[in-house]
Design a protein around this motif. Structure first.
Motif, PDB file in Angstrom:
ATOM      1  N   PRO A 136      -3.743  50.406  11.075  1.00 44.19           N
ATOM      2  CA  PRO A 136      -5.008  49.942  10.513  1.00 44.19           C
ATOM      3  C   PRO A 136      -5.892  51.149  10.167  1.00 44.19           C
ATOM      4  N   GLY A 138      -8.895  51.618  10.298  1.00 43.97           N
ATOM      5  CA  GLY A 138      -9.976  51.853  11.236  1.00 43.97           C
ATOM      6  C   GLY A 138      -9.639  52.835  12.346  1.00 43.97           C
ATOM      7  N   GLN A 139      -8.349  53.040  12.622  1.00 43.17           N
ATOM      8  CA  GLN A 139      -7.975  53.963  13.696  1.00 43.17           C
ATOM      9  C   GLN A 139      -8.394  55.390  13.361  1.00 43.17           C
ATOM     10  N   GLY A 143     -11.298  57.557  15.360  1.00 45.60           N
ATOM     11  CA  GLY A 143     -11.076  58.901  15.895  1.00 45.60           C
ATOM     12  C   GLY A 143     -12.129  59.871  15.378  1.00 45.60           C
ATOM     13  N   HIS A 156      -3.908  62.828  18.717  1.00 49.08           N
ATOM     14  CA  HIS A 156      -4.178  61.950  19.860  1.00 49.08           C
ATOM     15  C   HIS A 156      -4.233  60.472  19.504  1.00 49.08           C
ATOM     16  N   VAL A 157      -4.512  60.163  18.231  1.00 49.20           N
ATOM     17  CA  VAL A 157      -4.721  58.753  17.877  1.00 49.20           C
ATOM     18  C   VAL A 157      -3.612  58.220  16.968  1.00 49.20           C
ATOM     19  N   PRO A 160       0.694  59.151  18.019  1.00 52.60           N
ATOM     20  CA  PRO A 160       1.311  58.440  19.146  1.00 52.60           C
ATOM     21  C   PRO A 160       1.676  56.991  18.805  1.00 52.60           C
ATOM     22  N   THR A 161       0.845  56.327  18.023  1.00 50.94           N
ATOM     23  CA  THR A 161       1.170  54.943  17.659  1.00 50.94           C
ATOM     24  C   THR A 161       2.175  54.900  16.511  1.00 50.94           C
ATOM     25  N   ARG A 164       5.751  55.707  17.634  1.00 50.82           N
ATOM     26  CA  ARG A 164       6.378  54.592  18.356  1.00 50.82           C
ATOM     27  C   ARG A 164       6.897  53.543  17.383  1.00 50.82           C
ATOM     28  N   ILE A 237       4.137  50.065  24.499  1.00 55.34           N
ATOM     29  CA  ILE A 237       2.735  49.949  24.910  1.00 55.34           C
ATOM     30  C   ILE A 237       2.490  48.568  25.509  1.00 55.34           C
ATOM     31  N   PRO A 238       1.945  48.508  26.731  1.00 58.19           N
ATOM     32  CA  PRO A 238       1.655  47.211  27.341  1.00 58.19           C
ATOM     33  C   PRO A 238       0.701  46.390  26.471  1.00 58.19           C
TER      34      PRO A 238
END
Lengths: 248, 250
Positions: A136, A138-139, A143, A156-157, A160-161, A164, A237-238
């Motif tokens: 998205p 907005g991430q 940041g 960092h933002v 990592p996503t 994955r 990611i939980p």
């Protein structure tokens, strides 16, 4: 069919040598693993960097990274091998070219690794780019809004996503590296396919040879697949859809 | 109404912005004083979100000037990360970082931007989580919280940076109705403590309760910039009246 099966061939001595055919294949297997893993490390590092560059707010960087990706993924891998091996030394300054051709240690190995690494980096870059662009919007803003710099926001933002998300396609890519490494035989790397051809000609037991080679390639690719599956599970990611699906 | 000191926290002068040929903001000017709460409303596509994103430079503008606490946002020499570190922002879709625990979401900015120690950052995070009523959730990931909880975490995350003012971009628009109030309660409390706030919101109840002024936008222009009582009493423009009648009719 009048084929004379001989599964004991692997333990027989090669003609005019003091090693077994199994030795040949295992040496080949070792080179295959060496070329593939080195190329994969290179492809991951470069691919992540280039994938990031294809998404940054700078036309020049995006254009440069795009040119890289298009260059390495639009030329057949076999042709790239020949280009690096036969053409590149001719384009270097004369004394460098001479050094590459005559003195460079393990030049087949390094050439094949660089070629396969660059080729794969363009494919990794595309997947990383897709992963970043699937986030998205907005991430990035979130940041930046908290005062992170653009590189910090990627580090960092976003990455990592995004990384994955692209583990599944990267799994295929990792498996492909092992399979594509067979092309290195064309420039004389004594990897698995090279050794297989040699054994086939030497022993005249082609079927056993290629079945054994098939098994060895399968082991490589399947191990790559399992390693990536573990990474995928460990980094889940939980609370995300993938996590919920895995737990139900 | 609270007495508002007169020093400007946010000053926008004749801000205009284009996406290619299309003009999204036209000549927008307003001013938010220290401790003032401004609600920005208007139909969708009127430029509200774009306007508040100009305040911390998330959107660039081609004309005009935005001054935040004496610093010009559009000036290429301005250290934007440094300015943004102290301008809190809350987004419509929360934008928590999904791979981090709630605590890590609240500490990353403090550690990476404000250079606080991990212990100090965690202590502050715990205090602010407690304040928004989510102390129990500290170890969870954003995906494990409800929308309302996530938005409260997002507010706490912004507050961790000791903001001099807060920007809210439709903070309740993505929430289920039963969760809107838990977020508005936190915002009302902030407003009452004297936080300078610029909120894009259609929550007119919130506006009535705490806003000092209401800005109404349409087609990229600021049509009304009135005190709360003026706005809800007799908005001067027909478009604002029409807008209010539409959103207040139920």
């Amino acid at each position: 069919m009048n084929y004379h099966w001989n599964w004991g061939i692997f333990l027989e001595q090669v003609k005019g040598g003091d090693e077994t055919y199994l030795n040949w294949l295992l040496t080949g297997f070792g080179w295959t693993v060496a070329v593939s893993l080195s190329a994969w490390v290179m492809a991951l590092a470069l691919g992540i960097l280039l994938g990031v560059l294809r998404t940054v707010p700078s036309r020049a960087l995006v254009a440069a990274a795009t040119a890289w990706v298009e260059l390495f993924r639009n030329i057949p891998l076999l042709v790239q091998m020949f280009l690096w091996f036969f053409v590149m030394p001719e384009l270097l300054p004369a004394d460098w070219g001479l050094w590459v051709k005559q003195e460079m240690p393990a030049k087949e190995f390094f050439t094949a690794t660089i070629c396969l690494g660059l080729f794969t980096s363009s494919r990794v870059a595309e997947q990383v780019r897709a992963g970043i662009q699937a986030l998205p919007g907005g991430q990035l803003m979130a940041g930046l809004a908290m005062g992170l710099t653009l590189p910090q926001t990627y580090r960092h933002v976003l990455l990592p996503t995004a990384l994955r998300m692209v583990v599944p396609p990267l799994t295929s890519e990792f498996m492909n590296v092992f399979k594509n490494s067979s092309v290195a035989f064309a420039i004389g790397v004594m990897e698995l396919t090279f050794q297989a051809k040699q054994m086939q000609e030497d022993s005249e037991q082609g079927i056993e040879t290629f079945l054994a080679v098939t098994l060895l390639y399968f082991i490589c690719a399947f191990s790559a697949n399992r390693v990536m599956a573990v990474i995928e599970r460990r980094t889940r990611i939980p609370g995300t859809a993938a996590d919920v699906a895995a737990q139900s | 109404m609270n007495q508002v000191p007169n020093s400007a926290m946010i000053e926008m002068r004749n801000v205009s912005k284009w996406y290619g040929q299309f003009q999204v903001l036209t000549d927008c000017s307003t001013r938010v004083s220290k401790g003032e709460v401004i609600v920005v409303c208007g139909p969708s596509g009127s430029g509200k979100s774009t306007l508040i994103k100009c305040v911390n430079g998330l959107e660039v503008f081609q004309q005009g000037e935005v001054i935040v606490d004496g610093t010009s946002v559009g000036d290429p020499k301005t250290d934007l990360p440094r300015l943004r570190a102290h301008v809190g922002m809350v987004f419509q879709h929360f934008e928590l970082f999904p791979h981090m625990t709630i605590t890590d979401n609240l500490t990353i900015g403090q550690i990476k931007v404000l250079r606080r120690s991990k212990e100090e950052a965690q202590e502050k995070a715990a205090r602010l989580l407690d304040r928004v009523g989510l102390k129990q959730q500290a170890h969870k990931h954003p995906g494990q919280l409800s929308g309302g909880q996530q938005q409260r975490v997002a507010i706490a995350r912004a507050l961790c940076m000791d903001p001099i003012c807060m920007l809210f971009d439709e903070p309740t628009s993505a929430l289920d109705p039963e969760m809107i109030n838990e977020v508005l309660d936190v915002m009302v409390e902030l407003a009452k403590e004297g936080m300078t706030m610029m909120c894009v919101s259609h929550e007119m109840g919130f506006a009535r309760k705490v806003a000092h002024r209401v800005i109404f936008m349409d087609q990229g222009r600021i049509i009304e910039d009135a005190t709360r009582d003026e706005f809800f009493g007799t908005p001067r423009s027909e478009r604002a009246q029409l807008f209010l009648s539409k959103i207040l009719s139920h």
